[in-house]
Write a protein that holds these residues in place. Structure first.
Motif, mmCIF file in Angstrom:
data_model
loop_
_atom_site.group_PDB
_atom_site.id
_atom_site.type_symbol
_atom_site.label_atom_id
_atom_site.label_comp_id
_atom_site.label_asym_id
_atom_site.label_seq_id
_atom_site.Cartn_x
_atom_site.Cartn_y
_atom_site.Cartn_z
ATOM 1 N N VAL A 1 0.862 -1.184 0.000
ATOM 2 C CA VAL A 1 0.000 0.000 0.000
ATOM 3 C C VAL A 1 0.894 1.228 0.000
ATOM 4 O O VAL A 1 1.751 1.376 0.888
ATOM 5 C CB VAL A 1 -0.929 0.033 1.231
ATOM 6 C CG1 VAL A 1 -1.771 1.311 1.238
ATOM 7 C CG2 VAL A 1 -1.830 -1.198 1.251
ATOM 8 N N ALA A 2 0.718 2.102 -0.970
ATOM 9 C CA ALA A 2 1.534 3.304 -1.065
ATOM 10 C C ALA A 2 1.125 4.313 -0.005
ATOM 11 O O ALA A 2 -0.049 4.431 0.365
ATOM 12 C CB ALA A 2 1.402 3.918 -2.456
ATOM 13 N N SER A 3 2.119 5.049 0.486
ATOM 14 C CA SER A 3 1.857 6.121 1.438
ATOM 15 C C SER A 3 3.073 7.034 1.471
ATOM 16 O O SER A 3 4.173 6.635 1.058
ATOM 17 C CB SER A 3 1.583 5.543 2.832
ATOM 18 O OG SER A 3 1.336 6.576 3.760
ATOM 19 N N HIS A 4 2.882 8.248 1.949
ATOM 20 C CA HIS A 4 4.009 9.172 2.097
ATOM 21 C C HIS A 4 4.903 8.661 3.223
ATOM 22 O O HIS A 4 4.451 8.466 4.353
ATOM 23 C CB HIS A 4 3.511 10.584 2.404
ATOM 24 C CG HIS A 4 4.568 11.632 2.246
ATOM 25 N ND1 HIS A 4 5.671 11.713 3.072
ATOM 26 C CD2 HIS A 4 4.701 12.645 1.335
ATOM 27 C CE1 HIS A 4 6.427 12.727 2.695
ATOM 28 N NE2 HIS A 4 5.856 13.312 1.643
ATOM 29 N N ALA A 5 6.166 8.441 2.913
ATOM 30 C CA ALA A 5 7.075 7.817 3.864
ATOM 31 C C ALA A 5 7.445 8.728 5.023
ATOM 32 O O ALA A 5 7.908 8.242 6.069
ATOM 33 C CB ALA A 5 8.345 7.361 3.142
ATOM 34 N N GLY B 1 1.255 2.987 5.186
ATOM 35 C CA GLY B 1 1.832 2.222 4.085
ATOM 36 C C GLY B 1 2.079 0.767 4.435
ATOM 37 O O GLY B 1 2.235 0.389 5.599
ATOM 38 N N VAL B 2 2.092 -0.048 3.397
ATOM 39 C CA VAL B 2 2.529 -1.447 3.492
ATOM 40 C C VAL B 2 3.645 -1.605 2.470
ATOM 41 O O VAL B 2 3.392 -1.551 1.260
ATOM 42 C CB VAL B 2 1.389 -2.441 3.203
ATOM 43 C CG1 VAL B 2 1.912 -3.874 3.199
ATOM 44 C CG2 VAL B 2 0.270 -2.288 4.224
ATOM 45 N N ASN B 3 4.858 -1.774 2.935
ATOM 46 C CA ASN B 3 6.023 -1.739 2.062
ATOM 47 C C ASN B 3 6.260 -3.097 1.394
ATOM 48 O O ASN B 3 6.540 -4.100 2.066
ATOM 49 C CB ASN B 3 7.262 -1.329 2.853
ATOM 50 C CG ASN B 3 8.387 -0.863 1.950
ATOM 51 O OD1 ASN B 3 8.654 -1.472 0.918
ATOM 52 N ND2 ASN B 3 9.045 0.218 2.336
ATOM 53 N N ALA B 4 6.144 -3.117 0.073
ATOM 54 C CA ALA B 4 6.339 -4.368 -0.675
ATOM 55 C C ALA B 4 7.775 -4.859 -0.574
ATOM 56 O O ALA B 4 8.029 -6.067 -0.616
ATOM 57 C CB ALA B 4 5.949 -4.165 -2.139
ATOM 58 N N ARG C 1 3.111 -15.850 3.632
ATOM 59 C CA ARG C 1 3.155 -15.547 5.057
ATOM 60 C C ARG C 1 3.714 -14.151 5.318
ATOM 61 O O ARG C 1 3.205 -13.418 6.191
ATOM 62 C CB ARG C 1 3.986 -16.598 5.795
ATOM 63 C CG ARG C 1 3.297 -17.948 5.914
ATOM 64 C CD ARG C 1 4.073 -18.870 6.847
ATOM 65 N NE ARG C 1 5.384 -19.193 6.304
ATOM 66 C CZ ARG C 1 5.617 -20.210 5.477
ATOM 67 N NH1 ARG C 1 4.610 -20.985 5.079
ATOM 68 N NH2 ARG C 1 6.833 -20.455 5.047
ATOM 69 N N ALA C 2 4.744 -13.780 4.572
ATOM 70 C CA ALA C 2 5.320 -12.446 4.753
ATOM 71 C C ALA C 2 4.305 -11.374 4.394
ATOM 72 O O ALA C 2 4.188 -10.350 5.090
ATOM 73 C CB ALA C 2 6.576 -12.305 3.895
ATOM 74 N N ALA C 3 3.548 -11.580 3.321
ATOM 75 C CA ALA C 3 2.554 -10.597 2.900
ATOM 76 C C ALA C 3 1.476 -10.407 3.963
ATOM 77 O O ALA C 3 1.054 -9.277 4.258
ATOM 78 C CB ALA C 3 1.928 -11.015 1.577
ATOM 79 N N GLU D 1 -1.553 0.517 10.032
ATOM 80 C CA GLU D 1 -2.356 0.712 11.250
ATOM 81 C C GLU D 1 -3.860 0.557 11.003
ATOM 82 O O GLU D 1 -4.645 0.466 11.954
ATOM 83 C CB GLU D 1 -2.066 2.078 11.870
ATOM 84 C CG GLU D 1 -2.579 3.269 11.101
ATOM 85 C CD GLU D 1 -2.451 4.544 11.914
ATOM 86 O OE1 GLU D 1 -3.156 5.508 11.560
ATOM 87 O OE2 GLU D 1 -1.674 4.587 12.880
ATOM 88 N N LEU D 2 -4.251 0.505 9.717
ATOM 89 C CA LEU D 2 -5.653 0.261 9.394
ATOM 90 C C LEU D 2 -5.959 -1.231 9.252
ATOM 91 O O LEU D 2 -7.097 -1.622 8.967
ATOM 92 C CB LEU D 2 -6.026 0.985 8.095
ATOM 93 C CG LEU D 2 -5.868 2.505 8.097
ATOM 94 C CD1 LEU D 2 -6.208 3.075 6.724
ATOM 95 C CD2 LEU D 2 -6.720 3.145 9.183
ATOM 96 N N GLY D 3 -4.933 -2.038 9.420
ATOM 97 C CA GLY D 3 -5.118 -3.480 9.312
ATOM 98 C C GLY D 3 -4.956 -4.027 7.910
ATOM 99 O O GLY D 3 -5.166 -5.223 7.691
ATOM 100 N N GLN D 4 -4.595 -3.182 6.957
ATOM 101 C CA GLN D 4 -4.403 -3.641 5.575
ATOM 102 C C GLN D 4 -3.087 -4.409 5.459
ATOM 103 O O GLN D 4 -2.056 -3.960 5.985
ATOM 104 C CB GLN D 4 -4.401 -2.455 4.612
ATOM 105 C CG GLN D 4 -5.716 -1.714 4.512
ATOM 106 C CD GLN D 4 -5.585 -0.455 3.681
ATOM 107 O OE1 GLN D 4 -4.808 0.453 4.009
ATOM 108 N NE2 GLN D 4 -6.352 -0.380 2.601
ATOM 109 N N ALA D 5 -3.128 -5.522 4.782
ATOM 110 C CA ALA D 5 -1.936 -6.354 4.579
ATOM 111 C C ALA D 5 -1.534 -6.357 3.112
ATOM 112 O O ALA D 5 -2.288 -5.904 2.237
ATOM 113 C CB ALA D 5 -2.201 -7.777 5.052
#
Length: 287
Positions: free
Chosen positions: A89-93, A100-103, A177-179, A185-189
């Motif tokens: 998930v993209a977000s301002h770092a 964000g969810v960093n790939a 499993r890593a994903a 913080e919104l619970g998005q994986a």
């Protein structure tokens, strides 16, 4: 600053040398088909798709590739090619990194787990062996963005088809499993798309296979030494030719250090390979 190509210009040249010599000297010979198969390095494409009718369905087949001419390759590994797409998930770092969810984090965790579990690089699990490699990782555009997407390309190899599948499943499981474990913080994986394809199946020829017997006789005749029958962990055109009903032994033409800038051609071994090719093509002692 390098001009590589001993693998496999030397093999192509050995075949060409035999064909030209036969024509120039008008040497008698049994029916023979010469084939220069394309795109071996990216998946044995030529051998996989060559017309069996055009090849003439030969009773004896010889592939030129890899190393010393006295070493006859009668077995090679099988391999899966893997494409992995990691979605975050993209977000301002700087402003909202918590959203964000960093790939890259997901991919790193999966690779580290595979390394820890002994399923990356050389793999030994009891009597079962194989190899794996993550060869390409692409992703990210700026340091102030939590990276939302990473593409990876990998491979797994083993002579044992069941164990090769086991390694493949370990890769898939590690990324899944890593994903699931990396969340904002919104619970998005994160999510993973995992795609694999069989590049080529492993094979092993028997010592009494006619092409193996003929190759051994040619080596003894030309080199005056006993050939060595070997198995390798690389893929060869012989993998697909054998799978398609044309048992094929592989002979070296002096190339060493393949896939590195230290690749070399041993000229003496190359000339020996050419003589063996002519011996096999003509069925005589001509060289």
């Amino acid at each position: 600053s390098t001009a590589l190509g001993a693998d496999n210009r030397s093999g192509a040249a050995a075949l060409l040398s035999a064909a030209v010599t036969m024509l120039e000297r008008k040497l008698p010979h049994p029916p023979a088909t010469f084939a220069w198969l394309i795109q071996e390095e990216i998946g044995l494409i030529g051998a996989k798709n060559a017309s069996l009718r055009d090849l003439g369905r030969p009773r004896l087949a010889f592939n030129y590739d890899s190393g010393q001419p006295a070493n006859l390759i009668i077995a090679a590994t099988g391999a899966y090619r893997i494409a992995i797409e990691v979605e975050g998930v993209a977000s301002h770092a700087g402003v909202h990194p918590e959203l964000g969810v960093n790939a890259i984090t997901i991919a790193s965790m999966a690779i580290a787990q595979l390394q820890k579990d002994g399923f990356l690089g050389t793999i030994h699990k009891g009597q079962r062996t194989g190899t794996s490699n993550v060869g390409m990782v692409q992703g990210g555009e700026a340091t102030n963005v939590v990276t939302p997407h990473v593409s990876l390309r990998a491979e797994v190899r083993s002579h044992n088809p069941r164990f090769r599948k086991t390694i493949l499943n370990r890769f898939n499981g590690a990324f899944e499993r890593a994903a699931k474990s990396v969340r904002n913080e919104l619970g998005q994986a994160g999510k993973v798309r995992f795609k694999s394809q069989l590049d080529y199946e492993a094979f092993r020829l028997g010592r009494r296979e006619p092409c193996v017997v003929a190759a051994q006789r040619a080596v003894r005749s030309v080199l005056g030494k006993e050939p060595v029958l070997v198995a390798v962990d690389g893929g060869l055109d012989a993998n697909w030719l054998t799978a398609r009903g044309i048992p094929t032994v592989t002979i070296g033409a002096g190339q060493h250090g393949a896939h590195t800038v230290g690749e070399t051609l041993n000229v003496t071994e190359f000339e020996q390979g050419c003589r063996i090719a002519l011996r096999l093509a003509t069925g005589t002692e001509n060289d």
